[in-house]
Design a protein around this motif. Structure first.
Motif, PDB file in Angstrom:
ATOM      1  N   ASN A 263       1.139  -0.890  -0.290  1.00  0.00           N
ATOM      2  CA  ASN A 263      -0.108  -0.202  -0.045  1.00  0.00           C
ATOM      3  C   ASN A 263       0.920   0.630  -0.033  1.00  0.00           C
ATOM      4  O   ASN A 263       0.314   2.298  -0.473  1.00  0.00           O
ATOM      5  N   ARG A 264       2.517   1.348   0.501  1.00  0.00           N
ATOM      6  CA  ARG A 264       3.139   2.331   1.050  1.00  0.00           C
ATOM      7  C   ARG A 264       4.575   2.113   0.241  1.00  0.00           C
ATOM      8  O   ARG A 264       4.761   0.676   0.904  1.00  0.00           O
ATOM      9  N   LEU A 265       4.981   2.587  -0.467  1.00  0.00           N
ATOM     10  CA  LEU A 265       5.818   2.161  -0.751  1.00  0.00           C
ATOM     11  C   LEU A 265       7.292   3.453  -1.126  1.00  0.00           C
ATOM     12  O   LEU A 265       6.975   4.220  -1.453  1.00  0.00           O
ATOM     13  N   GLY A 266       8.316   3.889  -0.354  1.00  0.00           N
ATOM     14  CA  GLY A 266       8.745   4.105   0.079  1.00  0.00           C
ATOM     15  C   GLY A 266      10.606   4.594  -0.788  1.00  0.00           C
ATOM     16  O   GLY A 266      11.299   3.555  -0.603  1.00  0.00           O
ATOM     17  N   LEU A 267      11.156   4.910  -1.638  1.00  0.00           N
ATOM     18  CA  LEU A 267      11.972   5.119  -2.472  1.00  0.00           C
ATOM     19  C   LEU A 267      12.891   6.655  -2.475  1.00  0.00           C
ATOM     20  O   LEU A 267      13.547   6.638  -3.179  1.00  0.00           O
ATOM     21  N   LEU A 289       3.095   6.467  -2.764  1.00  0.00           N
ATOM     22  CA  LEU A 289       4.560   6.227  -3.700  1.00  0.00           C
ATOM     23  C   LEU A 289       5.364   7.345  -2.793  1.00  0.00           C
ATOM     24  O   LEU A 289       5.290   8.471  -3.498  1.00  0.00           O
ATOM     25  N   HIS A 290       6.600   7.389  -2.973  1.00  0.00           N
ATOM     26  CA  HIS A 290       7.375   8.481  -2.460  1.00  0.00           C
ATOM     27  C   HIS A 290       8.823   8.585  -3.476  1.00  0.00           C
ATOM     28  O   HIS A 290       9.594   7.034  -3.291  1.00  0.00           O
ATOM     29  N   LEU A 291       8.872   8.814  -4.298  1.00  0.00           N
ATOM     30  CA  LEU A 291      10.176   8.943  -4.846  1.00  0.00           C
ATOM     31  C   LEU A 291      10.157   9.927  -5.497  1.00  0.00           C
ATOM     32  O   LEU A 291      11.478  10.281  -5.554  1.00  0.00           O
ATOM     33  N   ASP A 292      10.727  10.907  -4.077  1.00  0.00           N
ATOM     34  CA  ASP A 292      11.610  12.650  -3.913  1.00  0.00           C
ATOM     35  C   ASP A 292      12.974  12.295  -3.502  1.00  0.00           C
ATOM     36  O   ASP A 292      13.322  11.506  -3.204  1.00  0.00           O
ATOM     37  N   LYS A 307      -5.919   2.691  -9.672  1.00  0.00           N
ATOM     38  CA  LYS A 307      -7.109   3.585  -9.535  1.00  0.00           C
ATOM     39  C   LYS A 307      -7.052   3.373  -7.969  1.00  0.00           C
ATOM     40  O   LYS A 307      -7.469   4.278  -7.632  1.00  0.00           O
ATOM     41  N   TYR A 308      -6.062   3.161  -7.095  1.00  0.00           N
ATOM     42  CA  TYR A 308      -6.352   3.350  -6.108  1.00  0.00           C
ATOM     43  C   TYR A 308      -4.980   4.717  -5.008  1.00  0.00           C
ATOM     44  O   TYR A 308      -4.956   4.908  -3.819  1.00  0.00           O
ATOM     45  N   LEU A 309      -3.987   4.959  -6.084  1.00  0.00           N
ATOM     46  CA  LEU A 309      -3.016   6.018  -5.625  1.00  0.00           C
ATOM     47  C   LEU A 309      -3.800   7.102  -5.544  1.00  0.00           C
ATOM     48  O   LEU A 309      -4.491   7.728  -5.875  1.00  0.00           O
ATOM     49  N   GLN A 310      -3.402   7.604  -4.586  1.00  0.00           N
ATOM     50  CA  GLN A 310      -3.986   9.179  -3.547  1.00  0.00           C
ATOM     51  C   GLN A 310      -2.573   9.876  -3.082  1.00  0.00           C
ATOM     52  O   GLN A 310      -3.368  11.274  -3.406  1.00  0.00           O
ATOM     53  N   VAL A 311      -1.759   9.763  -3.183  1.00  0.00           N
ATOM     54  CA  VAL A 311      -0.459  10.624  -3.046  1.00  0.00           C
ATOM     55  C   VAL A 311       0.931  10.077  -3.819  1.00  0.00           C
ATOM     56  O   VAL A 311       0.987   8.946  -3.846  1.00  0.00           O
TER      57      VAL A 311
END
Length: 375
Positions: A263-267, A289-292, A307-311
């Motif tokens: 549900n949450r992926l930090g990269l 999704l964190h790609l910063d 379809k469920y991606l919010q951030v």
């Protein structure tokens, strides 16, 4: 006159008698029952009838309660022993056997010995954060049969301790010197839910094949390590995976193929320049999704199908343009949940060059974060 003469000797004897001295509360009981005490009693000269004489009252000896002794300097509460910030060099002795939470944080403990936790069969949580532990005896944790939380972060461990309790649910062992995760490290831990092992010099080759077999983890963080790619042998039950502050340069097609529950992926804070088309399609349940802080030059392909991606965090990259269909499905495409956060600041893209329709599937304009680009 004669009677007065006879009473005079009795009065003299009564006046010369020693005064009553009370030695204890039971002296009153002795006097009331006709029991002779050390100083004598006048009532004993008038014996009561045998049928009505009260039995002698014998005081019961005071019972002794043996309470566990709290280790010196520690604070003992109900099943909680707090021994943090005491500059301890070893685990204190005489820990109460019914202890449920043991706090030994911020000390100078260098070694966990075999019998340090012996007999603590009710221990639920063990906090050893911020010590100098470099050695743990292989049998040190054998008595901890119900332990669920173990915090060993910020120590000097070079390997994962052997024979960890099978009952563990949460293990935090970040900021040590661990370079290898052996196959038997987590064997038999069917209840394990969370592992935090970031801040260790772990490389991709440091994970032995099968090291996480049998685990049904929900959360894992391996940040601030030396990973050059996404590990491919982590538990497929993960809902959160954080790999920020590593040296990952690309996301290839097979990297995420087994992680479809995430549900949450930090990269964030990596060196990612390239994300292969179709890579994100294996994450149908992704919500954040964190790609910063990477080196991306474009918005990753495949976001429109999630379809469920919010951030989505894309700030601090090298993105120079945003196309009208980068975030939202084209035509009559359907997105079940709208975005409520997209960050694009600190990129060489001007907000006035982006068509408003690019954010047609965003909750409101405040959810989009642009900013001046500075290098």
């Amino acid at each position: 006159m004669g009677k007065a003469i006879l009473l005079l000797p009795c009065l003299l004897a009564w006046c010369l008698a020693s005064p009553f001295q009370q030695h204890g509360f039971l002296d009153f009981i002795d006097d009331m029952t006709g029991v002779q005490n050390d100083e004598g009693s006048a009532i004993e000269e008038l014996p009561m009838p045998k049928a009505t004489k009260a039995p002698r009252v014998i005081p019961m000896p005071r019972q002794r309660h043996d309470y566990p002794v709290c280790p010196f300097g520690c604070q003992c509460h109900v099943r909680v022993l707090q021994c943090s910030d005491l500059a301890l060099k070893e685990v204190p002795a005489n820990i109460p056997p019914d202890t449920s939470l043991l706090d030994l944080q911020n000390n100078k403990i260098t070694e966990i010995k075999e019998k340090d936790f012996q007999g603590l069969s009710m221990l639920y949580a063990l906090y050893l954060v911020n010590n100098k532990i470099s050695k743990v005896h292989p049998k040190a944790f054998l008595s901890l049969t119900v332990l669920q939380k173990m915090y060993l972060s910020k120590n000097a461990l070079v390997e994962i301790p052997k024979n960890l309790p099978k009952s563990l649910v949460e293990l935090r062992i970040h900021e040590n010197r661990i370079k290898k995760v052996p196959k038997e490290a987590f064997r038999g831990m069917k209840n394990m839910n969370c592992i935090e092992m970031g801040g260790n010099p772990l490389e991709n080759g440091g994970f032995e094949p099968g090291a996480f077999d049998g685990l049904k983890l929900n959360y894992m963080r391996i940040s601030e390590a030396k990973l050059s790619g996404i590990p491919k042998d982590l538990p497929n039950t993960l809902h959160e995976l954080h790999l920020d502050h590593n040296k990952i340069q690309a996301i290839e097609l097979e990297d995420l193929i087994r992680y479809n529950s995430i549900n949450r992926l930090g990269l964030g804070f990596n060196q990612i320049r390239y994300i292969e088309n179709g890579s994100l399609a294996f994450l149908p349940n992704l919500r954040e999704l964190h790609l910063d802080h990477n080196n991306l030059t474009r918005v990753p392909a495949g976001l429109t199908d999630m379809k469920y991606l919010q951030v989505v965090y894309l700030h601090s990259n090298n993105i120079s343009q945003v196309a009208v269909n980068d975030f939202c499905p084209a035509g009559f495409g359907f997105k079940k949940v709208f975005y409520h956060g997209i960050s694009l600041f600190d990129n060489p893209v001007n907000y006035w060059d982006v068509q408003p329709a690019a954010f047609r599937c965003v909750t409101d304009r405040m959810a989009i974060q642009f900013g001046n680009y500075r290098k």
